[in-house]
Design an enzyme around this catalytic site. Structure first.
Site, mmCIF file in Angstrom:
data_model
loop_
_atom_site.group_PDB
_atom_site.id
_atom_site.type_symbol
_atom_site.label_atom_id
_atom_site.label_comp_id
_atom_site.label_asym_id
_atom_site.label_seq_id
_atom_site.Cartn_x
_atom_site.Cartn_y
_atom_site.Cartn_z
ATOM 1 N N SER A 97 0.815 -1.213 0.000
ATOM 2 C CA SER A 97 0.000 0.000 0.000
ATOM 3 C C SER A 97 0.848 1.262 0.000
ATOM 4 C CB SER A 97 -0.911 0.006 1.237
ATOM 5 O OG SER A 97 -1.579 1.242 1.370
ATOM 6 N N CYS A 98 0.294 2.339 -0.578
ATOM 7 C CA CYS A 98 0.936 3.651 -0.501
ATOM 8 C C CYS A 98 0.911 4.187 0.919
ATOM 9 C CB CYS A 98 0.245 4.642 -1.440
ATOM 10 S SG CYS A 98 -1.513 4.898 -1.089
ATOM 11 N N SER A 99 0.140 3.542 1.803
ATOM 12 C CA SER A 99 -0.004 4.019 3.175
ATOM 13 C C SER A 99 0.761 3.189 4.202
ATOM 14 C CB SER A 99 -1.490 4.062 3.571
ATOM 15 O OG SER A 99 -2.167 5.062 2.850
ATOM 16 N N HIS B 130 1.275 13.426 0.524
ATOM 17 C CA HIS B 130 0.428 12.252 0.777
ATOM 18 C C HIS B 130 0.012 12.152 2.236
ATOM 19 C CE1 HIS B 130 -0.860 8.047 1.003
ATOM 20 N NE2 HIS B 130 -0.993 8.078 -0.310
#
Length: 477
Positions: A254-256, A379
């Site tokens: 995930s980007c998170s 982000h």
């Protein structure tokens, strides 16, 4: 002769997309007069298609099998949690006809579709992301065409068959949801970007850039590189456990997922020990060098053999032979610099956590800013603290779209049942990241709104109301 063949191929690609667009428009016309209840049933149908017991597991199994990315159990969890959360967010929200009427301003808002949506989705989430975006698009009575990665095509096609099975029960047109036919390639994806009415791209930096320069109205989102600060007032054990959960979920697809942690010096050693108790393995310099060589090739490109792999695979690739490394749940590397010469400061898509020591909170913020300015600007970031003044300060100083306090980044950034962010798998980074939005993607992004303005009693301000305070300070001359 070769030129004619190439031109013909381009024409065939354009014709393929045009045919899909025609089908999508016909399907949209068929649901244009749907009531809110009928639209909500479409959304429920897509949600049930991926959430349904048996479907979830099969999609997760094929996703791991075909892409080689992530973990089966976590993909099952992700599909169920994101789907349930998104459906909950969409429940009872108005998206058809009159959605708001303000008597005071005389403004009535009427929701309309944005058109045929193109959704370019990554190999990391070939099932969950298409379903998530399809739910939002259908909420606005739009049709959607999904462009998966080549490795994710099988998963997306299976998802499509599940969705069509549910739409059939409703008597709804199946062409509301389509997937690019094989072979999926860059030419088809780029052509789709050009022909659709509205575009969303979730994935690589290159794909996002292509989407943003396609000439099509878009809501393309940015890359992540989450950094979390642990200050001297934090609950160390809780912070370590949350960072462990975030770092390791779905093998960091995930980007998170947390990529770096910045720890204030007074609690640095304690935090490292807490992370080690969570299964983290702290590499020495030689091991760090070997790990770097296994994650990036000699020319600096990401080695696909170690992307989103199990910790044991990473250990073997890096030649980490000792028992603790072989049994680790994730790896830690200490770092002091940021930028191209320090690749661990960027997004890794691996169960590797980069650790920085900060002199104090001011230094921690500065380090975090440098990391995000290198990768992932706009982000998100996190803070583990019990100091309210630190929460206010970091909120004012950090240019990010999401700032999570004492939370698991990977499950909180994209919406959670215990925070106020809406559920999504696509998160904007604002103008900091070159994005059109800093929001979590939601159904509202898939609505055009007609504002009907009626006459209201006239209100004309006086000059005193507008310039009075200015005149008091600077005069009227």
């Amino acid at each position: 002769m070769q030129m004619n063949k190439s031109a013909q191929t381009n024409e065939e690609v354009a014709a393929t997309i045009s045919t899909m667009m025609e089908k999508a428009r016909v399907a949209m016309d068929q649901i244009y007069d749907y009531s809110q209840e009928q639209v909500d049933e479409l959304v429920q149908a897509v949600a049930w298609a991926i959430y349904k017991p048996g479907n979830t597991e099969k999609l997760a199994q094929i996703a791991v099998q075909d892409t080689g990315l992530g973990r089966y159990d976590d993909k099952v969890t992700k599909k169920r949690r994101k789907t349930m959360g998104t459906l909950y967010d969409l429940k009872d929200e108005k998206s058809v006809g009159i959605i708001n009427k303000d008597e005071a301003t005389g403004i009535t808002e009427i929701a309309k579709p944005v058109g045929v949506v193109g959704a370019v989705v990554p190999s990391t989430n070939p099932g969950a992301t298409p379903a998530n975006i399809a739910m939002m698009a259908l909420k606005g009575r739009n049709a959607i065409i999904i462009a998966p990665s080549p490795k994710g095509l099988t998963t997306s096609k299976l998802l499509l068959s599940y969705i069509h099975e549910e739409l059939t029960k409703l008597g709804a047109p199946l062409d509301l949801v389509q997937v690019l036919p094989e072979p999926v390639n860059k030419a088809k994806t780029i052509e789709l970007m050009k022909q659709v009415d509205f575009l969303t791209v979730t994935g690589s930096r290159n794909n996002v850039r292509l989407g943003q320069t396609s000439g099509t109205p878009n809501i393309c989102v940015s890359e992540g590189n989450v950094v979390s600060i642990v200050d001297a007032t934090a609950d160390i054990q809780s912070a370590a456990h949350k960072i462990f959960l975030s770092k390791t979920f779905d093998n960091a697809t995930s980007c998170s997922n947390d990529n770096s942690v910045v720890i204030e010096a007074p609690v640095y050693d304690e935090m490292i020990r807490a992370l080690q108790k969570e299964g983290g393995y702290l590499c020495n310099q030689v091991e760090k060098d070997n790990l770097q060589a296994s994650i990036w090739t000699a020319d600096g490109k990401r080695n696909p053999e170690t992307v989103a792999k199990d910790p044991a695979v990473i250990a073997q690739a890096a030649g980490l032979k000792n028992k603790k490394a072989e049994e680790a749940t994730f790896f830690m590397v200490e770092e002091t610099g940021v930028g191209e010469d320090y690749p661990f400061s960027g997004e890794k898509l691996a169960v590797v956590l980069t650790v920085y020591k900060a002199k104090d909170f001011t230094d921690a913020i500065d380090i975090s800013k440098n990391i995000l300015n290198y990768h992932g600007r706009g982000h998100s970031c996190g803070l583990h603290t019990s100091d309210e003044s630190h929460i206010e300060r970091i909120g004012l100083e950090m240019d990010v779209s999401r700032l999570l306090i004492n939370q698991v980044q990977v499950s909180g950034n994209g919406g959670s049942f215990d925070n106020g962010l809406n559920f999504t798998l696509s998160m904007g980074g604002g103008t900091w990241a070159g994005n059109n939005t800093c929001d979590n993607l939601s159904y509202k992004h898939f609505l055009n709104v007609t504002k009907v303005s009626e006459v209201i009693p006239e209100v004309v301000p006086t000059e005193e109301e507008l310039w009075g305070t200015y005149w008091e300070k600077y005069g009227r001359a």
